[in-house]
Design an enzyme around this catalytic site. Structure first.
Site, PDB file in Angstrom:
ATOM      1  N   TYR A  54       0.805  -1.173   0.242  1.00  0.00           N
ATOM      2  CA  TYR A  54      -0.110   0.163  -0.069  1.00  0.00           C
ATOM      3  C   TYR A  54       1.050   1.281   0.008  1.00  0.00           C
ATOM      4  O   TYR A  54       0.320   2.311  -0.174  1.00  0.00           O
ATOM      5  CB  TYR A  54      -0.902   0.049   1.384  1.00  0.00           C
ATOM      6  N   HIS A 110       0.882 -11.713   2.321  1.00  0.00           N
ATOM      7  CA  HIS A 110      -0.384 -11.001   1.404  1.00  0.00           C
ATOM      8  C   HIS A 110      -0.942 -11.977   0.349  1.00  0.00           C
ATOM      9  O   HIS A 110      -2.206 -11.722   0.200  1.00  0.00           O
ATOM     10  CB  HIS A 110       0.171  -9.766   0.921  1.00  0.00           C
ATOM     11  N   SER A 141      -3.181 -14.136   3.610  1.00  0.00           N
ATOM     12  CA  SER A 141      -4.466 -13.286   2.911  1.00  0.00           C
ATOM     13  C   SER A 141      -4.326 -14.007   1.696  1.00  0.00           C
ATOM     14  O   SER A 141      -3.354 -14.539   1.054  1.00  0.00           O
ATOM     15  CB  SER A 141      -3.748 -11.859   3.061  1.00  0.00           C
ATOM     16  N   GLN A 163      -7.139 -13.428   5.468  1.00  0.00           N
ATOM     17  CA  GLN A 163      -7.845 -12.255   5.085  1.00  0.00           C
ATOM     18  C   GLN A 163      -8.369 -12.488   3.466  1.00  0.00           C
ATOM     19  O   GLN A 163      -7.529 -12.743   2.686  1.00  0.00           O
ATOM     20  CB  GLN A 163      -7.066 -11.045   5.209  1.00  0.00           C
ATOM     21  N   THR A 237     -12.394  -2.885   6.718  1.00  0.00           N
ATOM     22  CA  THR A 237     -13.089  -1.855   5.798  1.00  0.00           C
ATOM     23  C   THR A 237     -12.380  -0.372   6.060  1.00  0.00           C
ATOM     24  O   THR A 237     -11.489  -0.004   7.029  1.00  0.00           O
ATOM     25  CB  THR A 237     -14.499  -1.553   6.166  1.00  0.00           C
ATOM     26  N   THR A 238     -12.691   0.648   5.196  1.00  0.00           N
ATOM     27  CA  THR A 238     -12.044   1.762   5.305  1.00  0.00           C
ATOM     28  C   THR A 238     -13.134   2.838   4.784  1.00  0.00           C
ATOM     29  O   THR A 238     -14.023   2.622   4.166  1.00  0.00           O
ATOM     30  CB  THR A 238     -10.947   2.144   4.701  1.00  0.00           C
ATOM     31  N   SER A 240     -13.052   7.526   3.966  1.00  0.00           N
ATOM     32  CA  SER A 240     -12.279   8.769   4.252  1.00  0.00           C
ATOM     33  C   SER A 240     -13.173   9.544   4.962  1.00  0.00           C
ATOM     34  O   SER A 240     -12.731  10.820   5.328  1.00  0.00           O
ATOM     35  CB  SER A 240     -11.881   9.494   2.914  1.00  0.00           C
ATOM     36  N   ARG A 244     -19.138   7.989   7.940  1.00  0.00           N
ATOM     37  CA  ARG A 244     -19.039   6.708   7.544  1.00  0.00           C
ATOM     38  C   ARG A 244     -18.778   5.561   8.603  1.00  0.00           C
ATOM     39  O   ARG A 244     -19.249   4.488   8.776  1.00  0.00           O
ATOM     40  CB  ARG A 244     -18.593   6.280   6.139  1.00  0.00           C
TER      41      ARG A 244
END
Length: 306
Positions: A54, A110, A141, A163, A237-238, A240, A244
């Protein structure tokens, strides 16, 4: 909020220790990129999920330090992504430096293809990191049942978590993985739970999803997160937007009936025959590519579209 803590399988029996538990809702950073955005958003979380791929571990580290929270009050996950061709022992050292911490709570491989030269050897390196205290728990993952079987057959320490992508449109495909994990004490973590609209916007999931949301006075996203919880998985989850994230936390208060869960399962299965997890990711990647290209052309040509 009843996002209940879950005890990992490889960290002892001290149930009250924050090192041995993590909440069933966690904050991911993969879509936030780098720069100020992940710093601002991590500041809103007590649990952080990042990865070398990332390219925002350093930003996550800044936010962790600026939060003022004690290290033991933040659950940190990062992933070995094979970035820059570095091996597992070297990569964890770099990740700890970027994050500004002496250990992470959960370290994941990953993807199975990153387990080189083979799964058994890579996992032994992960176990050694745990022995050294650089990581509290280790996991994987995107591992399927076949890869998990290979890993478990030789592991001294079973993976604490796997994951995977999980929402109703891929549930039929992912169900054997979830069942294998449950049998072996491997927690399933669900990423991209809210990407269902990108798979089949206006598809068969919409009708039962919106009916349930209306009845429960909830948003569709909250219903999906409650569905993930009903499957026994951890939500990663995410967003900005702080409001939310707060809404996602409130999703834990929803109680879906058996009929609700079955309705979402059945609707998702109508698309599952046409899409699997890999083809879905490919489709989303194509959509993202053309979206970025359109934005760049718009900027370059000053079209004034947006």
């Amino acid at each position: 909020m009843p996002w209940d803590p879950i005890k990992l399988n490889d960290v002892g029996v001290v149930l009250r220790s924050l090192h041995s538990q993590y909440c069933t809702s966690r904050f991911g950073t993969w879509k936030l990129g780098n720069g100020q955005s992940p710093i601002d958003q991590v500041d809103q979380a007590l649990s952080v999920d990042t990865a070398q791929a990332y390219r925002n571990e350093a930003e996550a580290g800044v936010a962790i330090r600026e939060s003022g929270l004690a290290r033991e009050d933040i659950f940190i996950t990062t992933k070995y992504s094979g970035t820059d061709g570095l091996d597992i022992p070297t990569s964890i050292v770099n990740s700890l430096k970027n994050l500004g911490v002496s250990y992470v709570d959960l370290y994941l491989i990953h993807h199975p293809r990153l387990a080189v030269p083979d799964i058994q050897t890579a996992w032994k390196q992960m176990e050694e990191l745990k022995e050294k205290g650089l990581v509290k728990s280790i996991g994987v993952s995107n591992f399927g049942v076949t890869e998990l079987e290979i890993l478990v057959s030789s592991a001294k320490v079973k993976p604490a978590a796997n994951q995977i992508m999980l929402h109703p449109y891929v549930f039929a495909k992912q169900k054997p993985i979830i069942e294998f994990g449950a049998k072996h004490g491997i927690i399933t973590e669900a990423y991209s739970a809210l990407m269902y609209e990108g798979i089949s916007f206006g598809g068969p999931l919409d009708k039962p999803l919106y009916e349930i949301a209306t009845r429960l006075n909830a948003t569709p996203d909250q219903v999906i997160l409650a569905w993930v919880k009903a499957k026994g998985a951890v939500v990663v989850t995410t967003s900005s937007k702080k409001y939310r994230l707060e809404g996602y936390l409130r999703a834990a208060d929803l109680t879906l009936t058996t009929e609700d869960v079955s309705a979402l399962d059945d609707a998702g299965a109508k698309v599952a025959g046409r899409w699997n997890a890999r083809s879905i990711m490919c489709r989303l990647a194509v959509v993202a590519f053309w979206g970025v290209l359109a934005l760049r052309l718009n900027s370059y040509m000053d079209l004034g579209i947006l």
